[in-house]
Design an enzyme around this catalytic site. Structure first.
Site, PDB file in Angstrom:
ATOM      1  N   ASP A 244       0.860  -1.193   0.000  1.00 23.50           N
ATOM      2  CA  ASP A 244       0.000   0.000   0.000  1.00 23.50           C
ATOM      3  C   ASP A 244       0.892   1.238   0.000  1.00 23.50           C
ATOM      4  O   ASP A 244       1.928   1.252   0.668  1.00 23.50           O
ATOM      5  CB  ASP A 244      -0.870  -0.018   1.278  1.00 23.50           C
ATOM      6  CG  ASP A 244      -2.077   0.904   1.188  1.00 23.50           C
ATOM      7  OD1 ASP A 244      -3.204   0.400   1.313  1.00 23.50           O
ATOM      8  OD2 ASP A 244      -1.892   2.132   0.997  1.00 23.50           O
TER       9      ASP A 244
ATOM     10  N   GLY B  69      -4.731   5.001   2.437  1.00 24.62           N
ATOM     11  CA  GLY B  69      -4.814   3.992   3.496  1.00 24.62           C
ATOM     12  C   GLY B  69      -4.165   4.471   4.786  1.00 24.62           C
ATOM     13  O   GLY B  69      -3.562   5.545   4.847  1.00 24.62           O
TER      14      GLY B  69
ATOM     15  N   ASP C 271       4.350   1.862  -4.217  1.00 26.53           N
ATOM     16  CA  ASP C 271       3.356   2.371  -5.143  1.00 26.53           C
ATOM     17  C   ASP C 271       3.319   1.482  -6.382  1.00 26.53           C
ATOM     18  O   ASP C 271       4.371   1.181  -6.956  1.00 26.53           O
ATOM     19  CB  ASP C 271       3.734   3.809  -5.524  1.00 26.53           C
ATOM     20  CG  ASP C 271       2.516   4.561  -6.015  1.00 26.53           C
ATOM     21  OD1 ASP C 271       1.845   4.049  -6.939  1.00 26.53           O
ATOM     22  OD2 ASP C 271       2.233   5.635  -5.467  1.00 26.53           O
TER      23      ASP C 271
ATOM     24  N   TYR D  36     -14.097   6.197 -14.033  1.00 28.46           N
ATOM     25  CA  TYR D  36     -13.845   5.193 -12.990  1.00 28.46           C
ATOM     26  C   TYR D  36     -14.406   3.828 -13.417  1.00 28.46           C
ATOM     27  O   TYR D  36     -13.687   2.816 -13.420  1.00 28.46           O
ATOM     28  CB  TYR D  36     -14.475   5.665 -11.669  1.00 28.46           C
ATOM     29  CG  TYR D  36     -14.588   4.569 -10.640  1.00 28.46           C
ATOM     30  CD1 TYR D  36     -13.449   3.894 -10.192  1.00 28.46           C
ATOM     31  CD2 TYR D  36     -15.828   4.203 -10.107  1.00 28.46           C
ATOM     32  CE1 TYR D  36     -13.547   2.880  -9.254  1.00 28.46           C
ATOM     33  CE2 TYR D  36     -15.936   3.186  -9.170  1.00 28.46           C
ATOM     34  CZ  TYR D  36     -14.791   2.530  -8.747  1.00 28.46           C
ATOM     35  OH  TYR D  36     -14.895   1.519  -7.827  1.00 28.46           O
TER      36      TYR D  36
ATOM     37  N   PHE E 112     -27.428  15.157  -2.766  1.00 32.41           N
ATOM     38  CA  PHE E 112     -27.112  15.490  -4.166  1.00 32.41           C
ATOM     39  C   PHE E 112     -28.291  15.166  -5.084  1.00 32.41           C
ATOM     40  O   PHE E 112     -28.310  14.120  -5.730  1.00 32.41           O
ATOM     41  CB  PHE E 112     -25.853  14.752  -4.612  1.00 32.41           C
ATOM     42  CG  PHE E 112     -24.612  15.126  -3.850  1.00 32.41           C
ATOM     43  CD1 PHE E 112     -24.424  16.417  -3.365  1.00 32.41           C
ATOM     44  CD2 PHE E 112     -23.611  14.191  -3.608  1.00 32.41           C
ATOM     45  CE1 PHE E 112     -23.280  16.770  -2.659  1.00 32.41           C
ATOM     46  CE2 PHE E 112     -22.461  14.536  -2.916  1.00 32.41           C
ATOM     47  CZ  PHE E 112     -22.300  15.823  -2.436  1.00 32.41           C
TER      48      PHE E 112
HETATM   49  N1  UDP Z   1     -24.599  11.392  -1.584  1.00 31.22           N
HETATM   50  C1  UDP Z   1     -25.232  12.555  -1.157  1.00 31.22           C
HETATM   51  N2  UDP Z   1     -24.516  13.423  -0.368  1.00 31.22           N
HETATM   52  C2  UDP Z   1     -23.215  13.185  -0.003  1.00 31.22           C
HETATM   53  C3  UDP Z   1     -22.593  12.004  -0.456  1.00 31.22           C
HETATM   54  C4  UDP Z   1     -23.314  11.141  -1.248  1.00 31.22           C
HETATM   55  O1  UDP Z   1     -26.398  12.801  -1.460  1.00 31.22           O
HETATM   56  O2  UDP Z   1     -22.615  14.028   0.694  1.00 31.22           O
HETATM   57  C5  UDP Z   1     -25.364  10.438  -2.415  1.00 31.22           C
HETATM   58  C6  UDP Z   1     -24.727  10.144  -3.765  1.00 31.22           C
HETATM   59  O3  UDP Z   1     -25.174  11.060  -4.734  1.00 31.22           O
HETATM   60  C7  UDP Z   1     -25.196   8.704  -4.021  1.00 31.22           C
HETATM   61  C8  UDP Z   1     -25.343   8.102  -2.619  1.00 31.22           C
HETATM   62  O4  UDP Z   1     -25.376   9.216  -1.722  1.00 31.22           O
HETATM   63  O5  UDP Z   1     -26.479   8.724  -4.620  1.00 31.22           O
HETATM   64  C9  UDP Z   1     -24.161   7.227  -2.250  1.00 31.22           C
HETATM   65  O6  UDP Z   1     -22.969   7.946  -2.513  1.00 31.22           O
HETATM   66  P1  UDP Z   1     -21.527   7.460  -2.062  1.00 31.22           P
HETATM   67  O7  UDP Z   1     -20.561   8.518  -2.461  1.00 31.22           O
HETATM   68  O8  UDP Z   1     -21.570   7.070  -0.624  1.00 31.22           O
HETATM   69  O9  UDP Z   1     -21.285   6.124  -2.871  1.00 31.22           O
HETATM   70  P2  UDP Z   1     -21.287   5.856  -4.478  1.00 31.22           P
HETATM   71  O10 UDP Z   1     -22.744   5.601  -4.841  1.00 31.22           O
HETATM   72  O11 UDP Z   1     -20.722   7.038  -5.161  1.00 31.22           O
HETATM   73  O12 UDP Z   1     -20.458   4.646  -4.620  1.00 31.22           O
END
Ligand code: UDP
Length: 331
Positions: A31, A36, A51, A141, A206
């Site tokens: 790692d 981490g 790395d 990603y 979001f």
């Molecule tokens: N989410 C949100 N506010 C935050 C972080 C995440 O509304 O501060 C939402 C994000 O848009 C997704 C869900 O929560 O729909 C899970 O997001 P997370 O980043 O935990 O995991 P991902 O789905 O990206 O793997």
């Protein structure tokens, strides 16, 4: 078995390291400690700081250790960030993985468990999403993971590799000793719990205009221990062929429902504010995991969202500053 765990100091990799050790395996962690935490690596594991972008570094470890198998967790894993920094994602997740795979091939190490993602499925024809679904990556990603999944197929054809691609839906929760600690923290459940702890003012949701019952995104949250159980089962099953599995609980929860769960579990109010959508986020992602249940007898122990949030809450209360400043603990 001797297992090399790349990213073994990270959230999911450290839980894997712990679980492998508990089952009597010998573990080497590789790692770079960029994300981490050294404190998360159990003392019984050998630790190499290095790395994957340095071929010599990983090649030397694979040559000296000649593990029986590799669990490859090291990666950048943020959908939103990958939309802003596509080169970073293709470089760290593809080029670095190729370094690892090349060194494995060099030294005859041909078994690998690969961390893949639900972000392969940005345009699902059916929900829940099973392994027959068309792969349409939702971001750089997701694309980086799709490329390595395909390449593993070719390595199995050309070089006799045996692999398992495990597509994680939303890993969450904590064990007694190990939890989620990112800097900056961008994942929903730890953010909600930081609000409960008074470390943040509110949760920004979001988007509340998605095509879902309450307008917020629906995700399938899977406890990190259940996720790692699947890795251990897949490792044992490689002998009889390559494996590709979607991993989730098969039940979706909206962002608002996760906040509600955290309110029940923590007893805190947890204020929220609606913010704009995050680029790259599909409305609904729920896993169909019948394949691994039927083939390997996998059965998640944490089936409801409250028990997942509760395990995370316990860890966050015990470690309000994450691993920072923590004294080394032996299990
Ligand atoms: N989410 C949100 N506010 C935050 C972080 C995440 O509304 O501060 C939402 C994000 O848009 C997704 C869900 O929560 O729909 C899970 O997001 P997370 O980043 O935990 O995991 P991902 O789905 O990206 O793997």
């Amino acid at each position: 078995m001797k297992v090399l765990v790349t990213g073994g100091a990270g959230y999911i990799g450290s839980v894997a390291t712990d679980a492998l050790l508990q089952r009597g395996h010998d573990v080497v962690v590789f790692d770079n400690l960029q994300q981490g935490h050294r404190e998360a690596v159990p003392l019984e594991a050998r630790f190499v700081q290095g790395d994957l972008n340095c071929f010599k570094a990983i090649d030397q470890v694979v040559r000296c250790e000649t593990p029986d198998a590799v669990m490859h967790f090291s990666a950048n894993s943020l959908v939103g960030e990958s939309m802003e920094k596509p080169f970073l994602y293709l470089n760290d997740n593809v080029v670095n993985a190729l370094n690892l795979l090349k060194s494995m091939e060099n030294h005859g190490v041909k078994r690998i468990i690969f961390s893949s993602t639900a972000n392969l499925f940005s345009d699902p024809s059916e929900m829940p999403i099973d392994e027959t679904e068309r792969i349409v990556p939702g971001s750089p990603y997701g694309e980086s993971k799709a490329i390595i999944e395909r390449f593993l197929h070719w390595l199995s054809v050309t070089s006799g590799f045996r692999y398992a691609c495990l597509r994680y839906f939303n890993a969450a929760g904590a064990t007694e000793r190990l939890g989620e600690d990112h800097n900056p923290e961008l994942h929903l459940i730890p953010i909600i719990l930081q609000v409960a702890l008074g470390q943040r003012k509110e949760v920004k949701i979001f988007g509340n205009d998605y095509d879902t019952p309450d307008g917020t995104c629906i995700r399938d949250y899977i406890h990190v221990e259940d996720l790692i159980d699947a890795h251990i089962l897949a490792l044992g099953a490689l002998e009889s062929g390559n494996r590709v599995y979607n991993l989730g609980n098969g039940k979706g929860f909206s962002v608002k429902e996760v906040v509600e769960s955290a309110r029940r579990v923590t007893g805190h109010r947890i204020p929220c504010e609606i913010a704009k959508r995050r680029p790259g986020d599909p409305a609904v992602l729920v896993a169909g995991s019948d394949k691994i249940r039927n083939e390997l007898g996998w059965s998640p122990r944490y089936a409801d969202i409250d028990s997942i949030v509760e395990s995370a809450w316990k860890w966050h209360k015990d470690n309000p500053n994450g691993y920072e400043g923590e004294k080394r603990q032996v299990r």
